[in-house]
Design a protein around this motif. Sequence first.
Motif, mmCIF file in Angstrom:
data_model
loop_
_atom_site.group_PDB
_atom_site.id
_atom_site.type_symbol
_atom_site.label_atom_id
_atom_site.label_comp_id
_atom_site.label_asym_id
_atom_site.label_seq_id
_atom_site.Cartn_x
_atom_site.Cartn_y
_atom_site.Cartn_z
ATOM 1 N N LEU A 155 -6.194 -22.840 65.100
ATOM 2 C CA LEU A 155 -5.477 -23.056 64.527
ATOM 3 C C LEU A 155 -5.165 -24.362 63.355
ATOM 4 C CD1 LEU A 155 -1.855 -22.580 64.289
ATOM 5 C CD2 LEU A 155 -1.409 -25.013 65.842
ATOM 6 N N VAL A 181 -5.665 -22.390 70.700
ATOM 7 C CA VAL A 181 -5.300 -22.796 69.828
ATOM 8 C C VAL A 181 -6.293 -23.389 68.876
ATOM 9 C CG1 VAL A 181 -5.823 -24.981 71.491
ATOM 10 C CG2 VAL A 181 -4.176 -25.510 69.293
ATOM 11 N N TYR A 225 -0.205 -20.857 70.346
ATOM 12 C CA TYR A 225 -1.475 -21.324 69.750
ATOM 13 C C TYR A 225 -1.587 -22.259 71.823
ATOM 14 C CZ TYR A 225 -1.361 -19.826 65.731
ATOM 15 O OH TYR A 225 -1.599 -18.935 64.559
ATOM 16 N N LYS A 281 -1.837 -17.026 71.075
ATOM 17 C CA LYS A 281 -3.324 -17.081 69.964
ATOM 18 C C LYS A 281 -3.979 -18.201 70.357
ATOM 19 C CE LYS A 281 -2.774 -14.490 66.459
ATOM 20 N NZ LYS A 281 -2.558 -14.675 64.193
#
Length: 495
Positions: A177, A174, A132, A172
Amino acid sequence: MAEELTPENPDTETPETEEAPIKTRKNGLYPGVSDELAENMKSGWADTELHGLEPIAQASHTADRRAALSAAFPGERLVIPAGNLKTRSNDTEYAFRASTEYTYLTGDQTQDGVLVLEPRPRGAAGHNATIYLLPRSNRENGEFWLDGQGELWVGRRHSLAEAEQLLGIPAKDVRELAAALKVAPGPVRNVRGHDAGIEAALTDKVTAERDEELRVRLSEARAVKDAFEIGELQKAVDSTVRGFEDVVRILDKAEATSERYIEGTFFLRARVEGNDIGYGSICAAGPHATTLHWVRNNGDVRRGELLLLDAGVETHTLYTADVTRTLPIDGRYNEIQRKIYDAVYASQEAGIAAVRPGAKYRDFHDASQRVLAEKLVEWGLLEGPVARVLELGLQRRWTLHGTGHMLGLDVHDCAAARTEAYVDGTLEPGMCLTVEPGLYFQADDLTVPEEYRGIGVRIEDDILVTEDGNRNLSAGLPRQADEVEAWMAELLKQV
Ligand code: GLY
Ligand code: MN
Ligand code: MN
């Protein structure tokens, strides 16, 4: 440094976007941006996306390390953050250094990055890794030039697609997250101490004990270095050797100024060839050499005295050397300096000789300490027999510290390892450790003759355990006293 835009008037315009307005890292919306300027800044920029990037050199090794970690924690989500910037003062920050655990498992060093190992669905074995990261800055909503972390302020980042190619790990955003972790079901462990935001998101789901088990596991996993790591440690040491040569060449300038000239000279080499120094350089002249971690480095450098220089370059991949030489500032050891130096050298020789696969970790320490205890008895500073001295640890008044430690991404690597896996363990090929005996006679130590007082000597080398013994990675720097003097004379000739 330029200041970020600050609100002169909080009620003035902000960029008009569909999304939430951009916020500064500090305290408000950016004022003074006309609609025309905001519109103008959105376009006219080239597409700089990079394609077909080669994976980083250690990508296959980091994949192996993640696989080993996955096998140790089946069915559990593992969260390993890089960490965040730390404030130095007001709105300035310390240089960022990614956490060792994150770097070890990804090869990446991006601030705020987080590696997540997600158990595979439906009970399948193993984990899926996702990294992330903060993506490239959005140009449509103005964040690239208006936000404190916008690329116009801090520099271009890799796009998520670029990061995937480089690291070999799906990437992906962050920013999604923490919310995802909050609601994700199932057991989870986190490496603590790096990312307060991630810890807050996981606070109801983790325990200190279980998180510590993850940290311990990662610490122990790093004990045996792979081929990439050994290459990096050698690079760190080679740069360090050059840094020590630099220092010998400027000793006259240090005499004219202070220990700071030595610190700055070594730092220059570290920054030019590597990422940084791996720890605060100890540039200890004269009696400062008896202070084990003398990092103030603000003292005088005087001819006739010794310089204890303990310093290490950290490579761009964050592996560090840890080397000490104790040098005569005028190029020649005097009689008492040489007597103490030779004792430490003999101790180090005994220690290095005890480093081989199958030996107990403590063997090199015991071998080094025995030699020092023998010398102290021989000089009349301790009453024998040597066995009694060692049993009672009486030599430690002057030897002070352990004889070495593991070396790697951290200067004191593997520090969270269990005792049975480290100091009570056995050496294996691929382990890398320092052997660094010393003798330190404090300036105010009334138990030794006056001529000893204020002398400190340490000799420290970085030793790799090989299949049939060991290899001294720092053999590029002489250790024996005559050889040190000849090496210094040669370098000073070139000045
Ligand atoms: N430079 C710190 C140490 O030698 O352990
Ligand atoms: Mn050390
Ligand atoms: Mn050291």
